[in-house]
Design a protein around this motif. Structure first.
Motif, PDB file in Angstrom:
ATOM      1  N   ALA A  50       0.838  -1.201   0.000  1.00  9.15           N
ATOM      2  CA  ALA A  50       0.000   0.000   0.000  1.00  9.15           C
ATOM      3  C   ALA A  50       0.870   1.247   0.000  1.00  9.15           C
ATOM      4  O   ALA A  50       0.604   2.191  -0.754  1.00  9.15           O
ATOM      5  CB  ALA A  50      -0.930  -0.005   1.211  1.00  9.15           C
ATOM      6  N   VAL A  51       1.918   1.246   0.821  1.00  8.64           N
ATOM      7  CA  VAL A  51       2.786   2.426   0.884  1.00  8.64           C
ATOM      8  C   VAL A  51       3.486   2.634  -0.458  1.00  8.64           C
ATOM      9  O   VAL A  51       3.497   3.740  -1.007  1.00  8.64           O
ATOM     10  CB  VAL A  51       3.821   2.277   2.023  1.00  8.64           C
ATOM     11  N   ILE A  52       4.030   1.539  -1.026  1.00 10.62           N
ATOM     12  CA  ILE A  52       4.695   1.646  -2.332  1.00 10.62           C
ATOM     13  C   ILE A  52       3.714   2.147  -3.382  1.00 10.62           C
ATOM     14  O   ILE A  52       4.011   3.051  -4.170  1.00 10.62           O
ATOM     15  CB  ILE A  52       5.275   0.279  -2.755  1.00 10.62           C
ATOM     16  N   GLY A  53       2.522   1.573  -3.368  1.00 10.24           N
ATOM     17  CA  GLY A  53       1.509   1.952  -4.355  1.00 10.24           C
ATOM     18  C   GLY A  53       1.148   3.414  -4.243  1.00 10.24           C
ATOM     19  O   GLY A  53       1.059   4.122  -5.247  1.00 10.24           O
ATOM     20  N   CYS A  54       0.965   3.900  -3.013  1.00  5.99           N
ATOM     21  CA  CYS A  54       0.622   5.310  -2.814  1.00  5.99           C
ATOM     22  C   CYS A  54       1.727   6.215  -3.339  1.00  5.99           C
ATOM     23  O   CYS A  54       1.462   7.232  -3.984  1.00  5.99           O
ATOM     24  CB  CYS A  54       0.411   5.603  -1.331  1.00  5.99           C
ATOM     25  N   PHE A  55       2.959   5.817  -3.062  1.00 15.27           N
ATOM     26  CA  PHE A  55       4.093   6.639  -3.481  1.00 15.27           C
ATOM     27  C   PHE A  55       4.167   6.704  -5.009  1.00 15.27           C
ATOM     28  O   PHE A  55       4.196   7.779  -5.606  1.00 15.27           O
ATOM     29  CB  PHE A  55       5.385   6.052  -2.898  1.00 15.27           C
ATOM     30  N   ILE A  56       4.150   5.521  -5.637  1.00 15.34           N
ATOM     31  CA  ILE A  56       4.213   5.489  -7.104  1.00 15.34           C
ATOM     32  C   ILE A  56       3.023   6.230  -7.693  1.00 15.34           C
ATOM     33  O   ILE A  56       3.151   6.997  -8.646  1.00 15.34           O
ATOM     34  CB  ILE A  56       4.225   4.028  -7.607  1.00 15.34           C
ATOM     35  N   MET A  93       1.668  10.974   3.809  1.00 12.24           N
ATOM     36  CA  MET A  93       2.734  11.104   2.833  1.00 12.24           C
ATOM     37  C   MET A  93       2.715  12.464   2.157  1.00 12.24           C
ATOM     38  O   MET A  93       3.746  13.059   1.879  1.00 12.24           O
ATOM     39  CB  MET A  93       2.525  10.022   1.775  1.00 12.24           C
ATOM     40  N   ASN A  94       1.503  12.960   1.898  1.00 12.81           N
ATOM     41  CA  ASN A  94       1.391  14.126   1.038  1.00 12.81           C
ATOM     42  C   ASN A  94       1.640  15.442   1.730  1.00 12.81           C
ATOM     43  O   ASN A  94       2.016  16.405   1.081  1.00 12.81           O
ATOM     44  CB  ASN A  94       0.015  14.149   0.361  1.00 12.81           C
ATOM     45  N   VAL A  95       1.391  15.506   3.013  1.00 14.80           N
ATOM     46  CA  VAL A  95       1.581  16.798   3.652  1.00 14.80           C
ATOM     47  C   VAL A  95       3.066  17.075   3.905  1.00 14.80           C
ATOM     48  O   VAL A  95       3.608  18.031   3.373  1.00 14.80           O
ATOM     49  CB  VAL A  95       0.702  16.924   4.905  1.00 14.80           C
ATOM     50  N   PRO A  96       3.791  16.203   4.619  1.00  8.94           N
ATOM     51  CA  PRO A  96       5.204  16.550   4.814  1.00  8.94           C
ATOM     52  C   PRO A  96       6.076  16.305   3.586  1.00  8.94           C
ATOM     53  O   PRO A  96       7.103  16.954   3.424  1.00  8.94           O
ATOM     54  CB  PRO A  96       5.638  15.656   5.972  1.00  8.94           C
ATOM     55  N   MET A  97       5.668  15.362   2.736  1.00 10.73           N
ATOM     56  CA  MET A  97       6.589  14.970   1.668  1.00 10.73           C
ATOM     57  C   MET A  97       6.300  15.645   0.347  1.00 10.73           C
ATOM     58  O   MET A  97       6.865  15.282  -0.681  1.00 10.73           O
ATOM     59  CB  MET A  97       6.555  13.449   1.480  1.00 10.73           C
ATOM     60  N   VAL A  98       5.398  16.630   0.375  1.00  6.98           N
ATOM     61  CA  VAL A  98       4.968  17.224  -0.885  1.00  6.98           C
ATOM     62  C   VAL A  98       6.163  17.792  -1.653  1.00  6.98           C
ATOM     63  O   VAL A  98       6.186  17.804  -2.884  1.00  6.98           O
ATOM     64  CB  VAL A  98       3.871  18.276  -0.630  1.00  6.98           C
ATOM     65  N   SER A 110      -4.049   1.393  -4.396  1.00  4.06           N
ATOM     66  CA  SER A 110      -3.229   2.443  -3.778  1.00  4.06           C
ATOM     67  C   SER A 110      -2.673   3.366  -4.850  1.00  4.06           C
ATOM     68  O   SER A 110      -2.635   4.586  -4.676  1.00  4.06           O
ATOM     69  CB  SER A 110      -2.066   1.843  -2.986  1.00  4.06           C
ATOM     70  N   VAL A 111      -2.245   2.765  -5.961  1.00  8.55           N
ATOM     71  CA  VAL A 111      -1.759   3.582  -7.078  1.00  8.55           C
ATOM     72  C   VAL A 111      -2.880   4.496  -7.567  1.00  8.55           C
ATOM     73  O   VAL A 111      -2.686   5.699  -7.804  1.00  8.55           O
ATOM     74  CB  VAL A 111      -1.243   2.701  -8.232  1.00  8.55           C
ATOM     75  N   TYR A 112      -4.071   3.920  -7.680  1.00  2.52           N
ATOM     76  CA  TYR A 112      -5.242   4.670  -8.166  1.00  2.52           C
ATOM     77  C   TYR A 112      -5.518   5.873  -7.267  1.00  2.52           C
ATOM     78  O   TYR A 112      -5.590   7.012  -7.731  1.00  2.52           O
ATOM     79  CB  TYR A 112      -6.431   3.715  -8.199  1.00  2.52           C
ATOM     80  N   TYR A 113      -5.653   5.622  -5.973  1.00  3.30           N
ATOM     81  CA  TYR A 113      -5.932   6.726  -5.049  1.00  3.30           C
ATOM     82  C   TYR A 113      -4.759   7.714  -5.028  1.00  3.30           C
ATOM     83  O   TYR A 113      -4.953   8.920  -4.964  1.00  3.30           O
ATOM     84  CB  TYR A 113      -6.207   6.181  -3.639  1.00  3.30           C
ATOM     85  N   GLY A 114      -3.550   7.158  -5.070  1.00  2.00           N
ATOM     86  CA  GLY A 114      -2.367   8.015  -5.066  1.00  2.00           C
ATOM     87  C   GLY A 114      -2.364   8.942  -6.259  1.00  2.00           C
ATOM     88  O   GLY A 114      -2.057  10.136  -6.146  1.00  2.00           O
TER      89      GLY A 114
END
Lengths: 162, 501
Positions: B23-29, B374-379, B68-72
């Motif tokens: 899930a984490v990998i998918g969100c990132f990609i 992931m998105n707030v600090p890592m933007v 996860s990729v989809y939502y990401g």
């Protein structure tokens, strides 16, 4: 205007050919006489009607690229087609590097960058596919016989290949 | 109670360390894919399907990864909208209207965080809606016979076409191209080949993955060659990113309203995420009135379309899972994923594979939280990735697509077809013919024909059978309205134009 008319005509001809092909579909006792033909004929009919609408009520033309760009696009298609048939006889690395370099050059004509992009992408993707994702049929390189090379290229030549 | 038990089952599937990692990998990609201009969610998921399949992941893992990729990607789409004024995909267009002016004012960080929170609210709301609505709809779906299913597929094509294009005839042609391609191959009942032109390679039919990747990714390459990579991003600067609590408080009602609107738009078969973000933006604009300043860079104008867009993305999963009819381009691609994994969506999915469905739903909830974190600090990291130049990106994407398809089938014929679909996609998009109906046609053609054939067999060829139940008649009427209404509404509901510099 003209673009949509031509597109409409192409679709119309395709649709009529499609309907003709659909009526020739072979059937047997399991499928019944008309069921395998029914839906394809319906699709063809809808497409034909819609294409007539386009012919008679076309939208404004899109911005087509200049003839130079057309040349570039044709080159890209040919490069990709050669890549498609070469990846089996030559392996992954060499065709990928060449293809990536040419495509990169086409987007941004800078020879040094293109060469770097080709080598870099080919190496990177090979490592990722082979060792990280472990895809089975990726082979680094193959040394083909001239016969195999000709067999592969001949696929792209109409009426010579198979 | 049953819902809670189901959810517990879902989390027991989705919370294993391995799936969490996926899930984490998918969100990132996914976020990267969504953020890169020209690489939308449909595109990204399509390229990754053959690879995830070649990896030999089991059904649940593959589903978790790809959703996860989809939502990401839905999250990521906003980054290029706000910073570059380039929508990563069509639904993100609405975010550019207020997001880009905000960024120009020096509030890029605020706009990004706010839109991240809005995405979270929309997606969370939609996932809860999915949990509550999907089982109910799955029960209703048991009442569906072949006549109803045929009408339902028709409805999907009609509404999708009505919204996706400015010309009804063109979207009808697009659907016909897809359906026509789906007919190619060996006929299931007679065992004889149809429309193959005698080509042995076509006996198996045209693989929808080849079509999807070709129409989306390869066509994109041609567009970049045409434009010489203009419109890609160089030199985006983002200063310190803080959390704008004031804006979040100010827009909290906007987010909730937009989520409701977006979810409803997403549930309609065929309508999808673009409609969701559009309606959410327009309704908030009319609530705010003239003084709201929509279009000049107000926080509400960023929050509304992002919440609506993500809520619609979740809502689109409802018809996809319960009826097997996707509500948007990307859910069509997810449907392709399910079909590759040999899972048939529809009411029986909830009865026979509860672990898959609830595992999927649980992973959506997980993905959503992961994405927010992931998105707030890592933007900033994602903004960096945006600066990858097109002359590396596009060749890379193209070759990944080729290798993905090649690793799946090992056939040069599929690769040549891939190029063919790329060329087709280029011309269709040039001529303003939507490509999503083509994909949907290839995906659903077989099922739609089956429904028609079974209806005809049951009724002994009586066409009136297609209109024999109230549900079927209702769906036919909805299909006709969905196809015809946009012709008249088009003048009233004008899409706002993107801001230009």
């Amino acid at each position: 205007m003209a673009s949509d008319r031509i597109f409409g005509l192409v679709i119309l001809i395709t649709a009529v050919a499609y309907i003709a092909a659909a009526t020739q579909i072979q059937t047997n006792m399991f499928s019944g006489e008309y069921l395998p033909k029914l839906f394809p004929v319906l699709i063809g009919a809808v497409a034909a009607i819609s294409s007539l609408v386009l012919v008679f009520k076309p939208d404004p033309d899109p911005d087509w690229p200049a003839s130079r760009t057309w040349g570039n696009l044709v080159v890209a298609v040919i490069v990709l087609a050669v890549y498609a048939v070469m990846i089996t006889p030559l392996g992954f690395i060499l065709p990928t590097a060449i293809t990536a370099a040419i495509l990169s050059y086409q987007i941004m004509p800078n020879a040094r960058n293109a060469v770097l992009a080709g080598i870099g992408l080919s190496a990177l993707l090979f490592v990722v596919f082979k060792f990280v994702l472990m895809l089975g049929n990726i082979v680094a390189y193959r040394i083909p016989t001239p016969q195999k090379l000709w067999d592969a290229i001949s696929i792209l030549i109409p009426f010579v290949g198979h | 109670m049953e819902t809670l038990a189901n959810l517990a089952l879902g989390f027991s599937v989705a919370l294993s360390p391995y799936t969490l990692m996926l899930a984490v990998i998918g969100c990132f990609i996914g976020t990267i894919i969504g953020a890169l201009p020209g690489l939308g969610p449909s595109n990204g998921v399509a390229i990754l399907i053959p690879i995830s399949f070649a990896l030999g992941l089991d059904a649940t893992s593959a589903l978790v990864l790809m959703t996860s990729v989809y939502y990401g990607a839905m999250y990521g789409g906003r980054i290029s909208s706000i910073l570059l004024n380039i929508p990563g995909d069509e639904p993100a267009l609405m975010t550019t209207l207020d997001g880009y002016p905000m960024a120009k004012r020096g509030e890029a960080g605020n706009a990004l965080v706010l839109s991240g929170v809005a995405s979270f609210v929309g997606a969370l709301f939609a996932t809860i809606g999915l949990i509550l609505l999907a089982p109910v709809l799955a029960r209703v779906a048991f009442l569906f016979g072949p006549a109803e299913y045929f009408a339902l597929y028709l409805l999907a094509f009609c509404t999708l076409g009505g919204i996706a294009s400015s010309n009804q005839a063109k979207s009808a042609i697009a659907a016909c191209i897809g359906l026509g391609i789906a007919m190619i191959g060996v006929d299931s009942s007679s065992g004889l080949p149809r429309l193959t032109g005698g080509n042995l390679h076509l006996y198996d039919g045209v693989d929808f993955l080849v079509a999807i990747v070709g129409l989306f990714a390869i066509a994109e390459l041609f567009f970049f060659i045409e434009s010489h990579g203009k419109g890609s991003s160089i030199g985006v600067i983002l200063e310190k990113v803080t959390i704008p609590w004031r804006y979040i408080k100010q827009t909290s009602w906007t987010m909730l309203r937009a989520s409701v609107v977006g979810f409803i738009a997403g549930v309609l078969p065929g309508a999808g995420a673009s409609l969701g973000s559009f309606l959410a933006y327009m309704s908030e604009k009319s609530i705010a009135g003239e003084k709201g300043g929509f279009g000049t860079g107000v926080p509400k104008g960023v929050a509304a379309p992002e919440a609506g867009n993500n809520a619609a993305a979740g809502g689109a999963l409802v018809p996809m899972l319960t009826l097997g009819v996707p509500g948007s381009g990307t859910t069509a691609v997810l449907l392709a994923l399910l079909m590759t994994l040999n899972i048939t969506p529809g009411p029986t999915l909830f009865r026979d594979n509860p672990d898959v469905v609830w595992g999927l739903i649980a992973s959506l909830l997980i993905a959503n939280v992961v994405l927010l974190i992931m998105n707030v600090p890592m933007v900033k990291i994602f903004v960096k990735i945006l600066t990858v130049p097109a002359w590396i990106l596009l060749p890379g994407v193209t070759l990944i697509s080729f290798t993905g398809i090649y690793s799946l089938t090992g056939s040069y014929f599929d690769l040549l077809m891939l190029i063919g679909f790329g060329v087709l996609g280029y011309f269709l998009r040039k001529l303003d013919v939507p490509t999503v109906p083509v994909i949907l046609g290839i995906l659903l053609g077989g099922n739609m024909e089956d429904a028609l054939r079974r209806a005809m067999t049951l009724s002994d060829g009586n066409v009136a059978y297609l209109f024999s139940s109230p549900i079927a008649v209702g769906l036919w009427l909805a299909a006709i309205v969905g196809f015809v209404a946009p012709m008249f509404l088009r003048n009233i509901l004008k899409r706002p134009q993107a801001v230009t510099d």
